[in-house]
Design an enzyme around this catalytic site. Sequence first.
Site, PDB file in Angstrom:
ATOM      1  CB  SER A 244      -3.576   3.899   4.926  1.00  0.00           C
ATOM      2  OG  SER A 244      -4.260   4.294   3.763  1.00  0.00           O
TER       3      SER A 244
ATOM      4  CD  GLU B  43       2.651   6.765   0.759  1.00  0.00           C
ATOM      5  OE1 GLU B  43       1.422   6.819   0.886  1.00  0.00           O
ATOM      6  OE2 GLU B  43       3.424   6.363   1.648  1.00  0.00           O
TER       7      GLU B  43
ATOM      8  CG  HIS C  20      -0.505   3.662   0.586  1.00  0.00           C
ATOM      9  ND1 HIS C  20      -0.508   4.850   1.276  1.00  0.00           N
ATOM     10  CD2 HIS C  20      -1.540   2.935   1.084  1.00  0.00           C
ATOM     11  CE1 HIS C  20      -1.504   4.849   2.142  1.00  0.00           C
ATOM     12  NE2 HIS C  20      -2.135   3.695   2.051  1.00  0.00           N
TER      13      HIS C  20
END
Length: 319
Positions: free
Chosen positions: A167, A260, A290
């Site tokens: 991320s 995601e 995600h």
Amino acid sequence: MSITVWITLWTTATEGRLRSGMHLPTAVNRLATRALIAPLLGPTLPVALRRRGLDLVGASLPLPRGTRRGLGTLGGVPTAVVAPPGPLAPHRVLYLHGGGYLVGSSSSHRPLLAGLAHATGSAVLAPHYRLAPEHPFPAALDDAYAVWTALRAAGIPARHIAVAGDSAGGGLTMSLLLRLRAAGEDLPGSIGLISPWLDLSCTADALTRNVASDAMLDPSWLPDAVADYAGPHTGAPELLPLDADLAGLPPLHVVAGADEILVDDADTLVERARAAGTPVTYERAPGMWHAFPTLAGLLAEADASLRALGSALRADCLR
């Protein structure tokens, strides 16, 4: 601190409150992510409470048996080390955790770090880099660079260091790579990216297309995180990896969930890196949300992805 001192800091890991290797159905993991983890990423709760909550979730999840953990300092930055049992391979993994640059730590990412350590057969080093909004850009990048520099000063060749992140940590990984290249320094031997957040303009189509299918992230949260972290620096080259020259980089190994909201970031990076001639592998996992590998130990797909990613990082660094 020399790398040998880290050995004295390692301790046998507790197994968490759940039994190691007890995979739960994908639907159960999706529901738990949406109900327990996603609320701690959004802006509704105070940031201090969100950070503590994510750490508690990470502490409750299982680790592979024999995992060793410790905490020390590298380059002046508090850094956790996670390692499998037995002798270690000579490479190291520098791991930059996700959390929108606002939350997250080695505690929240404990299962992922352990899974990656077992998959690579070596130590994974996870800096507690400074977080926004208290410490905006470039504080996190400066800390990542300080840890990299300490590893190099300890005598570890750049080609024997893999840098990875998920991320926002994936974006930070690319920022570190671009800084190293701009400075003319030796580059890592391998790069691993899990659901990387690379486009801080927050305009990708998947932000709308996958809003209902991503169990982890809500796109409405992202602009505030950008403001807290990047502030007036959104045009800094280190924050624009999708606009960078991607030729001549180390091998990139990318993992993303097809469901995601940030999958377009991974798609774009992979397409442009391949066009530039950089070696790339890409797992675009169907039905996944995600940063799904953060559920290592509970989600079979997470464990499989980490095994493949760890094997790739190890192969590159030991080549």
